[in-house]
Design an enzyme around this catalytic site. Structure first.
Site, PDB file in Angstrom:
ATOM      1  N   GLU A  47       0.893  -1.100  -0.003  1.00 51.57           N
ATOM      2  CA  GLU A  47      -0.173   0.022   0.055  1.00 51.57           C
ATOM      3  C   GLU A  47       0.704   1.291   0.065  1.00 51.57           C
ATOM      4  O   GLU A  47       1.516   1.316   0.913  1.00 51.57           O
ATOM      5  CB  GLU A  47      -1.041  -0.022   1.257  1.00 51.57           C
ATOM      6  CG  GLU A  47      -1.789   0.878   1.207  1.00 51.57           C
ATOM      7  CD  GLU A  47      -2.852   1.074   0.071  1.00 51.57           C
ATOM      8  OE1 GLU A  47      -3.305   0.091  -0.637  1.00 51.57           O
ATOM      9  OE2 GLU A  47      -2.935   2.100  -0.389  1.00 51.57           O
ATOM     10  N   SER A  48       0.842   1.871  -1.177  1.00 49.38           N
ATOM     11  CA  SER A  48       1.811   2.980  -1.383  1.00 49.38           C
ATOM     12  C   SER A  48       1.690   4.255  -0.294  1.00 49.38           C
ATOM     13  O   SER A  48       2.832   4.845   0.176  1.00 49.38           O
ATOM     14  CB  SER A  48       1.781   3.666  -2.689  1.00 49.38           C
ATOM     15  OG  SER A  48       0.252   4.057  -2.887  1.00 49.38           O
ATOM     16  N   CYS A  78       4.325  -2.504  -8.396  1.00 45.01           N
ATOM     17  CA  CYS A  78       3.206  -1.804  -8.068  1.00 45.01           C
ATOM     18  C   CYS A  78       2.751  -0.835  -7.048  1.00 45.01           C
ATOM     19  O   CYS A  78       3.127   0.238  -7.557  1.00 45.01           O
ATOM     20  CB  CYS A  78       2.205  -3.282  -7.307  1.00 45.01           C
ATOM     21  SG  CYS A  78       0.511  -2.982  -7.644  1.00 45.01           S
ATOM     22  N   ARG A 107      -3.600   5.516  -9.583  1.00 41.95           N
ATOM     23  CA  ARG A 107      -3.644   4.171  -8.724  1.00 41.95           C
ATOM     24  C   ARG A 107      -4.826   3.486  -9.050  1.00 41.95           C
ATOM     25  O   ARG A 107      -5.923   4.296  -9.728  1.00 41.95           O
ATOM     26  CB  ARG A 107      -3.693   4.760  -7.282  1.00 41.95           C
ATOM     27  CG  ARG A 107      -2.474   5.417  -6.719  1.00 41.95           C
ATOM     28  CD  ARG A 107      -2.616   5.959  -5.470  1.00 41.95           C
ATOM     29  NE  ARG A 107      -2.964   4.904  -4.562  1.00 41.95           N
ATOM     30  CZ  ARG A 107      -3.830   4.743  -3.346  1.00 41.95           C
ATOM     31  NH1 ARG A 107      -4.276   6.253  -3.021  1.00 41.95           N
ATOM     32  NH2 ARG A 107      -3.670   3.952  -2.608  1.00 41.95           N
ATOM     33  N   ILE A 136      -2.731  -6.644  -9.058  1.00 37.53           N
ATOM     34  CA  ILE A 136      -3.494  -6.652  -7.726  1.00 37.53           C
ATOM     35  C   ILE A 136      -3.753  -5.113  -7.289  1.00 37.53           C
ATOM     36  O   ILE A 136      -2.892  -4.462  -6.990  1.00 37.53           O
ATOM     37  CB  ILE A 136      -2.573  -7.266  -6.597  1.00 37.53           C
ATOM     38  CG1 ILE A 136      -2.566  -8.765  -7.042  1.00 37.53           C
ATOM     39  CG2 ILE A 136      -3.862  -7.312  -5.437  1.00 37.53           C
ATOM     40  CD1 ILE A 136      -1.739  -9.362  -5.731  1.00 37.53           C
ATOM     41  N   ARG A 137      -4.905  -4.526  -7.683  1.00 38.02           N
ATOM     42  CA  ARG A 137      -5.294  -3.320  -7.482  1.00 38.02           C
ATOM     43  C   ARG A 137      -4.165  -2.344  -8.012  1.00 38.02           C
ATOM     44  O   ARG A 137      -3.454  -1.300  -7.666  1.00 38.02           O
ATOM     45  CB  ARG A 137      -5.501  -2.838  -6.081  1.00 38.02           C
ATOM     46  CG  ARG A 137      -6.907  -3.563  -5.554  1.00 38.02           C
ATOM     47  CD  ARG A 137      -7.245  -3.229  -4.226  1.00 38.02           C
ATOM     48  NE  ARG A 137      -6.337  -3.306  -3.170  1.00 38.02           N
ATOM     49  CZ  ARG A 137      -5.464  -2.549  -2.513  1.00 38.02           C
ATOM     50  NH1 ARG A 137      -5.550  -1.288  -2.976  1.00 38.02           N
ATOM     51  NH2 ARG A 137      -4.673  -3.014  -1.681  1.00 38.02           N
ATOM     52  N   HIS A 172       3.501  -7.756 -10.291  1.00 38.36           N
ATOM     53  CA  HIS A 172       4.140  -8.425  -9.288  1.00 38.36           C
ATOM     54  C   HIS A 172       5.296  -9.787  -9.796  1.00 38.36           C
ATOM     55  O   HIS A 172       4.677 -10.565  -9.402  1.00 38.36           O
ATOM     56  CB  HIS A 172       3.398  -8.748  -8.096  1.00 38.36           C
ATOM     57  CG  HIS A 172       2.341  -7.832  -7.427  1.00 38.36           C
ATOM     58  ND1 HIS A 172       2.874  -6.984  -6.397  1.00 38.36           N
ATOM     59  CD2 HIS A 172       1.263  -7.505  -7.615  1.00 38.36           C
ATOM     60  CE1 HIS A 172       2.015  -6.246  -5.963  1.00 38.36           C
ATOM     61  NE2 HIS A 172       0.984  -6.293  -6.627  1.00 38.36           N
ATOM     62  N   GLU A 174       7.321 -10.955  -8.313  1.00 42.47           N
ATOM     63  CA  GLU A 174       7.734 -11.537  -7.051  1.00 42.47           C
ATOM     64  C   GLU A 174       6.866 -12.738  -6.726  1.00 42.47           C
ATOM     65  O   GLU A 174       7.061 -13.519  -5.753  1.00 42.47           O
ATOM     66  CB  GLU A 174       7.981 -10.424  -5.887  1.00 42.47           C
ATOM     67  CG  GLU A 174       6.936  -9.788  -5.458  1.00 42.47           C
ATOM     68  CD  GLU A 174       6.310  -8.582  -6.174  1.00 42.47           C
ATOM     69  OE1 GLU A 174       6.890  -8.442  -7.309  1.00 42.47           O
ATOM     70  OE2 GLU A 174       5.620  -7.976  -5.800  1.00 42.47           O
TER      71      GLU A 174
HETATM   72  N1  GLN Z   1      -3.408  -0.187  -5.029  1.00 44.37           N
HETATM   73  C1  GLN Z   1      -2.344  -0.168  -4.185  1.00 44.37           C
HETATM   74  C2  GLN Z   1      -1.603   1.451  -3.865  1.00 44.37           C
HETATM   75  O1  GLN Z   1      -2.059   2.185  -4.260  1.00 44.37           O
HETATM   76  C3  GLN Z   1      -1.074  -0.742  -4.721  1.00 44.37           C
HETATM   77  C4  GLN Z   1      -1.530  -2.379  -4.796  1.00 44.37           C
HETATM   78  C5  GLN Z   1      -0.101  -3.412  -4.788  1.00 44.37           C
HETATM   79  O2  GLN Z   1       0.856  -3.049  -4.462  1.00 44.37           O
HETATM   80  N2  GLN Z   1      -0.711  -4.557  -5.166  1.00 44.37           N
HETATM   81  O3  GLN Z   1      -0.353   1.473  -2.997  1.00 44.37           O
END
Ligand code: GLN
Length: 198
Positions: A47-48, A78, A107, A136-137, A172, A174
């Protein structure tokens, strides 16, 4: 080459094991003294906003910004991509980034219904093999500056970009067993950038 993984939040463990598979013994970076030991940094997915806040609490925000501005090679996946972007769209109010990459990212760009998906995409590292990309998001890159190279796209949206010393992916690697992107970072981004400053 000493490579660190920013270990405040997110999928740190997965990046650590991907780097170990590439023959690197990474340093988990949680404090400025650990940052000072490394030549290159990986910023994980997660989560940034949380990673940015924790980096301030741990006294790492400014030192990381400065190291990146001084040319330290960095790879972000991400949330890591978001943290490397100079500009963010759909950011949280006051959301800070380390910056360094002349890109604008959006985002959670792929929308709610397809929050997470996987796709086999081509990656411009000279290999004809597709790469299995897990989103993922995920953000996408909405605008790029003149010195940015696009390495992969989905529906014409850049999802992997680089500058001379910075690599970022919306996905990702990883989370898969394919360590091509980590190897690309080590061999094609970090090594040449570090040779230059020697
Ligand atoms: N949506 C997340 C963010 O804004 C990033 C998601 C992720 O790293 N899988 O930080």
């Amino acid at each position: 080459m000493k490579v660190g993984v920013l270990s405040l939040q997110g999928d740190v463990r997965e990046h650590v094991s991907a780097l170990i598979s590439c023959g690197i013994n990474p340093v988990e970076v949680r404090r400025p003294s650990e940052l000072a030991q490394i030549d290159a940094l990986v910023i994980p997915g997660g989560e940034s906003t949380t990673i940015a806040q924790l980096s301030e609490i741990f006294g790492l925000y400014q030192p990381i910004r400065e190291r990146i501005a001084a040319g330290m090679p960095v790879y972000g996946s991400c949330a890591g991509m978001i943290l490397l972007a100079n500009n963010i769209l759909d950011s949280k109010a006051g959301q800070k980034t380390f910056g360094g990459l002349d890109i604008t990212v959006r985002r959670n760009a792929f929308g709610r219904q397809v929050d997470s998906f996987e796709s086999d995409i081509s990656f411009a590292d000279g290999s004809s093999h597709l790469i299995h990309a897990v989103f993922i998001r995920a953000p996408w890159v909405e605008e790029i500056g003149a010195n940015i190279e696009v390495l992969a796209t989905i529906d014409e949206h850049p999802v992997a970009v680089r500058s001379a010393s910075i690599l970022a992916t919306s996905f990702h690697p990883e989370l898969t067993h394919d360590h091509r992107i980590h190897r690309y970072f080590l061999e094609e981004v970090a090594k040449p950038a570090l040779e230059k400053v020697k």
